[in-house]
Design an enzyme around this catalytic site. Structure first.
Site, PDB file in Angstrom:
ATOM      1  CG  LEU A  28      10.101  78.428  15.343  1.00 54.43           C
ATOM      2  CD1 LEU A  28      10.094  76.919  15.142  1.00 54.43           C
ATOM      3  CD2 LEU A  28       9.368  78.795  16.620  1.00 54.43           C
ATOM      4  CD  GLN A  52       5.913  78.113  15.410  1.00 57.37           C
ATOM      5  OE1 GLN A  52       5.397  77.001  15.389  1.00 57.37           O
ATOM      6  NE2 GLN A  52       6.660  78.569  14.429  1.00 57.37           N
ATOM      7  CG  ASP A  53       7.925  82.437  15.331  1.00 54.37           C
ATOM      8  OD1 ASP A  53       7.061  81.886  14.601  1.00 54.37           O
ATOM      9  OD2 ASP A  53       9.138  82.410  15.070  1.00 54.37           O
ATOM     10  N   PRO A  54       6.055  85.540  15.246  1.00 52.89           N
ATOM     11  CG  PRO A  54       6.858  87.639  15.823  1.00 52.89           C
ATOM     12  CD  PRO A  54       7.090  86.189  16.068  1.00 52.89           C
ATOM     13  CB  ILE A  59       8.520  82.822  20.303  1.00 52.42           C
ATOM     14  CG1 ILE A  59       8.557  81.461  20.982  1.00 52.42           C
ATOM     15  CG2 ILE A  59       9.936  83.376  20.096  1.00 52.42           C
ATOM     16  CD1 ILE A  59       8.979  80.336  20.071  1.00 52.42           C
TER      17      ILE A  59
END
Length: 200
Positions: free
Chosen positions: A108, A39-41, A99
């Site tokens: 997010l 998804q994202d870091p 992302i």
């Protein structure tokens, strides 16, 4: 340009600028056999290193704990002592967050950046068009990108839930019990590709 502004204004984000494209550096397009999408870091700066799910910290995040649980159950290997997944990346496993940045402690927070959507789109389309690659979406955000930019009829695609403790059962294919690592290797063999040595 936004990141340049953040650097100038000392706005903190993950991963560090010099690690932003670490996943692509370690697994360039021509070498990539598996693309695992997150998804994202991690929002914690000590954990975020530019490879999805990887962490240099020995205090594993809950998501990485779930990954290592499945790793142990699927492969019969002992739990790794390090959260660094560079060894996978060096074998052609692209560990990419759809992302790729976020503000410190704000998951997010860069979700709506069109620049990142264009970049992830280009990565997925190039991999699907130019290479033999197994695509793996871990969670709904990753699945959304694969659904948009990779044609399932032309590529090998695997979907499972995100490995975070809150999300591991939130899909038709739960992460725990998915036998993800051996399944990826089975798909690679079916595509005439060399398997990944997952041992860390």
């Amino acid at each position: 340009e936004r990141l340049n502004e953040f650097d100038r204004d000392k706005v903190r984000y993950n991963p560090p600028r010099d690690r932003l494209f670490a996943a692509l550096d370690l697994s360039p397009f021509k070498a990539t056999r598996v693309c695992i999408l997150g998804q994202d870091p991690y929002p914690n700066t000590k954990d975020s290193c530019g490879l999805a799910f990887s962490s240099p910290s020995k205090d594993f995040r809950p998501t990485l704990e779930m990954i290592f649980k499945e790793y142990q159950d699927d492969l019969g290997l002992p739990k790794p002592t390090s959260g660094k997944l560079d060894q996978w990346a060096k074998q052609g496993v692209l560990l990419w967050n759809v992302i790729p940045t976020c503000f410190w402690w704000e998951s997010l927070s860069h979700e709506k950046w069109t620049e990142w959507e264009y970049l992830t789109k280009e990565i997925l389309e190039r991999l699907s068009q130019d290479t033999s690659c197994v695509f793996v979406a871990l969670g709904s955000y990753a699945k959304r990108y694969l659904d948009k930019y990779v044609k399932e009829e032309d590529s090998v695609v695997i979907y499972v839930s995100h490995p975070s403790p809150r999300a591991i059962h939130m899909s038709k294919v739960p992460f725990l019990g998915s036998r993800l690592f051996s399944t990826i290797n089975t798909k690679l063999v079916s595509s005439g590709l060399k398997t990944i040595d997952w041992k860390l």
